[in-house]
Design an enzyme around this catalytic site. Structure first.
Site, PDB file in Angstrom:
ATOM      1  N   ARG A  22       0.853  -1.199   0.000  1.00 51.29           N
ATOM      2  CA  ARG A  22       0.000   0.000   0.000  1.00 51.29           C
ATOM      3  C   ARG A  22       0.884   1.242   0.000  1.00 51.29           C
ATOM      4  NH1 ARG A  22      -4.889  -1.240   3.323  1.00 51.29           N
ATOM      5  NH2 ARG A  22      -5.702  -3.079   2.260  1.00 51.29           N
ATOM      6  N   SER A 113      -8.280  -0.740   0.057  1.00 50.71           N
ATOM      7  CA  SER A 113      -9.380  -0.985   0.984  1.00 50.71           C
ATOM      8  C   SER A 113     -10.170   0.275   1.318  1.00 50.71           C
ATOM      9  CB  SER A 113      -8.807  -1.654   2.236  1.00 50.71           C
ATOM     10  OG  SER A 113      -9.850  -2.059   3.074  1.00 50.71           O
ATOM     11  N   HIS A 114     -10.142   0.670   2.578  1.00 46.13           N
ATOM     12  CA  HIS A 114     -10.959   1.771   3.075  1.00 46.13           C
ATOM     13  C   HIS A 114     -10.233   3.103   3.009  1.00 46.13           C
ATOM     14  CE1 HIS A 114      -8.425  -0.188   5.933  1.00 46.13           C
ATOM     15  NE2 HIS A 114      -8.342   0.941   6.606  1.00 46.13           N
ATOM     16  N   LYS A 126      -2.140  -6.578  -4.124  1.00 47.92           N
ATOM     17  CA  LYS A 126      -2.068  -7.724  -3.233  1.00 47.92           C
ATOM     18  C   LYS A 126      -2.136  -9.002  -4.063  1.00 47.92           C
ATOM     19  CE  LYS A 126      -5.720  -8.823  -0.593  1.00 47.92           C
ATOM     20  NZ  LYS A 126      -6.624  -8.976   0.553  1.00 47.92           N
ATOM     21  N   ASP A 279     -13.222  -1.650  -1.134  1.00 50.19           N
ATOM     22  CA  ASP A 279     -13.082  -2.894  -1.892  1.00 50.19           C
ATOM     23  C   ASP A 279     -14.107  -3.951  -1.496  1.00 50.19           C
ATOM     24  OD1 ASP A 279     -11.856  -3.187   0.588  1.00 50.19           O
ATOM     25  OD2 ASP A 279     -10.537  -4.760  -0.134  1.00 50.19           O
ATOM     26  N   ASP A 281     -14.894  -5.519   1.410  1.00 52.62           N
ATOM     27  CA  ASP A 281     -14.720  -6.624   2.352  1.00 52.62           C
ATOM     28  C   ASP A 281     -15.153  -6.276   3.774  1.00 52.62           C
ATOM     29  OD1 ASP A 281     -12.591  -4.956   2.789  1.00 52.62           O
ATOM     30  OD2 ASP A 281     -11.034  -6.505   2.621  1.00 52.62           O
ATOM     31  N   THR A 344      -3.756  -9.936  13.898  1.00 52.79           N
ATOM     32  CA  THR A 344      -4.552  -9.081  13.022  1.00 52.79           C
ATOM     33  C   THR A 344      -4.248  -9.360  11.548  1.00 52.79           C
ATOM     34  OG1 THR A 344      -4.663  -7.355  14.672  1.00 52.79           O
ATOM     35  CG2 THR A 344      -4.925  -6.668  12.394  1.00 52.79           C
ATOM     36  N   GLU A 363     -13.057  -9.734  12.553  1.00 53.96           N
ATOM     37  CA  GLU A 363     -12.155  -8.791  13.188  1.00 53.96           C
ATOM     38  C   GLU A 363     -12.944  -7.588  13.668  1.00 53.96           C
ATOM     39  OE1 GLU A 363      -7.979  -8.570  11.658  1.00 53.96           O
ATOM     40  OE2 GLU A 363      -9.063  -8.629   9.768  1.00 53.96           O
ATOM     41  N   GLU A 364     -12.419  -6.937  14.690  1.00 52.51           N
ATOM     42  CA  GLU A 364     -13.079  -5.746  15.227  1.00 52.51           C
ATOM     43  C   GLU A 364     -13.129  -4.608  14.213  1.00 52.51           C
ATOM     44  OE1 GLU A 364     -11.040  -2.930  15.525  1.00 52.51           O
ATOM     45  OE2 GLU A 364      -9.417  -4.211  14.802  1.00 52.51           O
ATOM     46  N   SER A 365     -12.311  -4.687  13.190  1.00 55.48           N
ATOM     47  CA  SER A 365     -12.219  -3.619  12.200  1.00 55.48           C
ATOM     48  C   SER A 365     -13.292  -3.771  11.124  1.00 55.48           C
ATOM     49  CB  SER A 365     -10.829  -3.640  11.567  1.00 55.48           C
ATOM     50  OG  SER A 365     -10.549  -4.939  11.069  1.00 55.48           O
ATOM     51  N   LYS A 376     -12.545 -11.452   3.946  1.00 57.15           N
ATOM     52  CA  LYS A 376     -13.754 -11.020   4.636  1.00 57.15           C
ATOM     53  C   LYS A 376     -14.710 -10.481   3.583  1.00 57.15           C
ATOM     54  CE  LYS A 376     -11.367  -6.788   6.066  1.00 57.15           C
ATOM     55  NZ  LYS A 376      -9.949  -6.947   6.394  1.00 57.15           N
ATOM     56  N   ARG A 496      -3.079   2.058  17.445  1.00 54.59           N
ATOM     57  CA  ARG A 496      -4.426   1.598  17.779  1.00 54.59           C
ATOM     58  C   ARG A 496      -4.423   1.108  19.223  1.00 54.59           C
ATOM     59  NH1 ARG A 496      -6.431   1.869  12.757  1.00 54.59           N
ATOM     60  NH2 ARG A 496      -5.531   0.697  11.010  1.00 54.59           N
TER      61      ARG A 496
HETATM   62  C1  G1P Z   1      -6.416  -3.024   9.500  1.00 55.45           C
HETATM   63  C2  G1P Z   1      -7.316  -3.713  10.499  1.00 55.45           C
HETATM   64  C3  G1P Z   1      -7.234  -5.207  10.332  1.00 55.45           C
HETATM   65  C4  G1P Z   1      -7.545  -5.575   8.892  1.00 55.45           C
HETATM   66  C5  G1P Z   1      -6.665  -4.792   7.931  1.00 55.45           C
HETATM   67  C6  G1P Z   1      -7.039  -5.027   6.478  1.00 55.45           C
HETATM   68  O1  G1P Z   1      -5.085  -3.406   9.715  1.00 55.45           O
HETATM   69  O2  G1P Z   1      -6.974  -3.348  11.826  1.00 55.45           O
HETATM   70  O3  G1P Z   1      -8.111  -5.823  11.227  1.00 55.45           O
HETATM   71  O4  G1P Z   1      -7.339  -6.941   8.671  1.00 55.45           O
HETATM   72  O5  G1P Z   1      -6.790  -3.388   8.206  1.00 55.45           O
HETATM   73  O6  G1P Z   1      -8.345  -4.631   6.195  1.00 55.45           O
HETATM   74  P1  G1P Z   1      -4.033  -2.499  10.520  1.00 55.45           P
HETATM   75  O7  G1P Z   1      -4.047  -1.138   9.880  1.00 55.45           O
HETATM   76  O8  G1P Z   1      -4.558  -2.410  11.929  1.00 55.45           O
HETATM   77  O9  G1P Z   1      -2.731  -3.220  10.418  1.00 55.45           O
HETATM   78 ZN    ZN Z   2     -11.363  -3.407   2.586  1.00 52.28          ZN
END
Ligand code: G1P
Ligand code: ZN
Length: 543
Positions: A22, A113-114, A126, A279, A281, A344, A363-365, A376, A496
């Site tokens: 990334r 992703s986000h 990826k 994306d 997930d 994680t 996951e909590e995320s 996911k 975090r």
């Molecule tokens: C973050 C989330 C983790 C998730 C990942 C990919 O990773 O915390 O749960 O799997 O994005 O979506 P982190 O930025 O904490 O390494």
């Molecule tokens: Zn994503």
């Protein structure tokens, strides 16, 4: 068509993180940047000649350009068939689904992703393997090692492909097939959920709002929720994927989906509010008048999964990432099935799913999924919720409250400090590590520390070992503070802090999590010296 070998030299920093490589878009746009990384992927694979490769992304800025390069390189490197989602689109779970359904060798998924998109936004590459999941660490490490020695890459000399026209074309010795990005995925959802029951519930008045956040799930959600399940037009909003996500941050949390949250707390709230990320997930679930934390959503989905046809024979096990609340463990205990705690990142679930040890993971995320793919899956979670609502005929609020009465409530929150100076962040973690031996037995604001460690994980399937996966401070009463640095950020460090407290007494359920957790938050800040070390008064994002 000829294959050209282009000379290149290693580029520093092509180290895949929690979920692939990334970086900011301009970094990927630099000469040879994409090519070096993609060739390093191909150089790290064995037996790919003549095989099928799946390529697609979340449609963000630079998606199409990267796909043109990757497809030409894949053909030059000997792949026999390259499947590309129409318009360059494939949600991450759909890419996983296509890899599995078409028995591909693997896939290249383009996404950050986000994270925001656009010319100054983020981009990512990826590699996923044949089970449809992210490449395990031994492969990502080999890819990174290769980026440090690479001296050339192969590319087919050819005009750009038309990514919008369905059908097959020839590229050198390879066939490139532009496929409908939704079809395989939709067919898979049909095998898991009771579409007739959901359709009947919607026809009977069950209402929903799904926010695709101008990202990749728009076409999937329209096709499934509106066209198949009969949700009225407009139930899916922001459904057209845009390269810059409309200038928004496609992260379905309470900050970036505030409009959805406000709708769900207001008088015109539908029964279910949901959103997915760039994306596709991740998922956000909000009932009328009640936000469901992702950790609780995982537990609730696990507890009720048997109501959906795909899971009617029960679950083999439930897996969660270490910082995710233990709510899912309580469900596993009641069901008499194993609970797994992994580091994680979704890649750690792959072996558990492949070996049939776990059926549902989360996951909590805001990530939940099952053994149907190896990523996911945001829309999957929404469909499972809809299936549960259709069968139970109760509100989200009633279902959640009943769940807490049976299992207790795990109050939970995550505090993020973004773009912290990297040195300061590393110093903070080092300072925590230094305290690990001395913490157990100490009383902090009345709470006794039971254990303190740096989480390490041995994969029960292949024995691979991952250390330094997050600092845990666990108290006698089961409360917990976890600290870790993000592995997906692209500038500075993100700290975090995860906070959790278990409350068995139903009279105390449903209170404000920040208030309930306030004593723990104060301890967390003090033990780590967050303010002194980062200069931050408060977190940037609280989820
Ligand atoms: C973050 C989330 C983790 C998730 C990942 C990919 O990773 O915390 O749960 O799997 O994005 O979506 P982190 O930025 O904490 O390494
Ligand atoms: Zn994503």
């Amino acid at each position: 068509m000829s294959i050209r070998t282009v000379e290149t030299a290693p580029i520093a920093g092509q180290n895949p993180g929690t979920s692939g490589l990334r970086k900011k878009v301009p970094v990927f746009q630099a000469p040879h940047y994409v090519e070096n990384f993609v060739q390093s992927i191909f150089d790290s694979l064995e037996g790919a000649k003549g095989q099928t490769l799946v390529v697609g992304g979340d449609g963000r800025y630079f998606n199409r350009e990267a796909i043109q390069t990757i497809v030409k390189m894949a053909a030059a490197n000997g792949f026999g068939r390259i499947l590309v989602g129409q318009g360059g689109l494939l949600s991450t779970p759909a890419a996983s689904c296509v890899i599995r359904a078409r028995k591909a060798y693997g896939g290249i998924v383009l996404s950050a992703s986000h994270n925001p998109g656009g010319p100054d936004g983020d981009f990512g590459i990826k590699f996923n393997v044949a089970n449809g999941g992210p490449a395990p660490e031994k492969i990502t490490q080999a890819i990174y090692a290769r980026t440090l020695t690479i001296d050339g890459y192969l590319i087919t000399e050819a005009p750009d492909l038309d990514l919008d026209r369905l059908g097959a074309v020839t590229l050198g010795d390879a066939t490139v097939e532009i496929i409908d990005p939704v079809a395989d995925y939709k067919a898979l959802m049909h095998t898991l959920f009771d579409f007739a029951a959901i359709r009947a519930a919607i026809a009977g008045g069950l209402t929903l709002r799904f926010d695709a956040m101008h990202a990749v799930t728009g076409p999937y959600a329209k096709a499934i929720l509106e066209d198949e399940l009969g949700a009225p037009a407009g139930s899916v909003v922001n459904a057209i994927p845009l390269p810059d996500f409309g200038g928004h941050h496609p992260d379905p949390n309470l900050v970036h989906s505030k409009h959805l949250y406000d709708l769900m707390m207001g008088p015109d709230a539908p029964d279910l509010g949901a959103a997915s990320d760039g994306d596709g997930d991740r998922n956000l679930i909000i009932g009328r008048g009640l936000f469901v934390t992702p950790s609780d959503s995982l537990a609730l989905l696990a507890a009720n999964a048997h109501l959906a046809p795909g899971y009617k024979s029960g679950l083999r096990g439930i897996a969660r990432s270490m910082p995710t609340s233990a709510a899912a463990d309580r469900v596993a205990a009641r069901l008499g099935i194993p609970a797994y705690e992994t580091p994680t990142g979704w890649k750690f679930f792959g072996n558990l799913l492949d070996a049939g040890l776990a059926t549902i993971c989360g996951e909590e995320s805001a990530g939940t999924g099952s053994n149907h793919v190896r990523e996911k899956d945001g829309l999957w979670a929404v469909l499972l919720w809809l299936n549960i609502l259709a069968v139970r005929k109760q509100s989200v609020r009633d279902i959640v409250h009943e769940h807490w009465r049976i299992h207790g409530q795990n109050y939970y929150s995550r505090h993020d400090y973004e773009e912290v100076d990297s040195e300061a962040a590393n110093g903070l973690i080092a300072h925590l590590r230094d305290q690990l031996a001395a913490l157990p037995g100490q009383t902090l604001d009345g709470l006794v520390v039971k254990t303190a460690d740096d989480f390490a994980y041995t994969d029960p399937v292949d024995g691979s070992f991952s250390s330094k996966q997050g600092i845990r401070v666990i108290f006698e009463d089961g409360s917990r503070i976890v600290y870790r640095l993000s592995g997906t950020g692209t500038s500075g460090a993100t700290l975090r802090v995860y906070l959790e407290r278990f409350e068995p007494d139903p009279a105390r359920h449903g209170a404000d999590a920040q208030q309930v957790l306030a004593p723990l938050i104060a301890i967390a800040n003090r033990v780590a010296g967050i303010k002194e070390r980062t200069g931050r008064e408060k977190p940037d994002v609280i989820t």
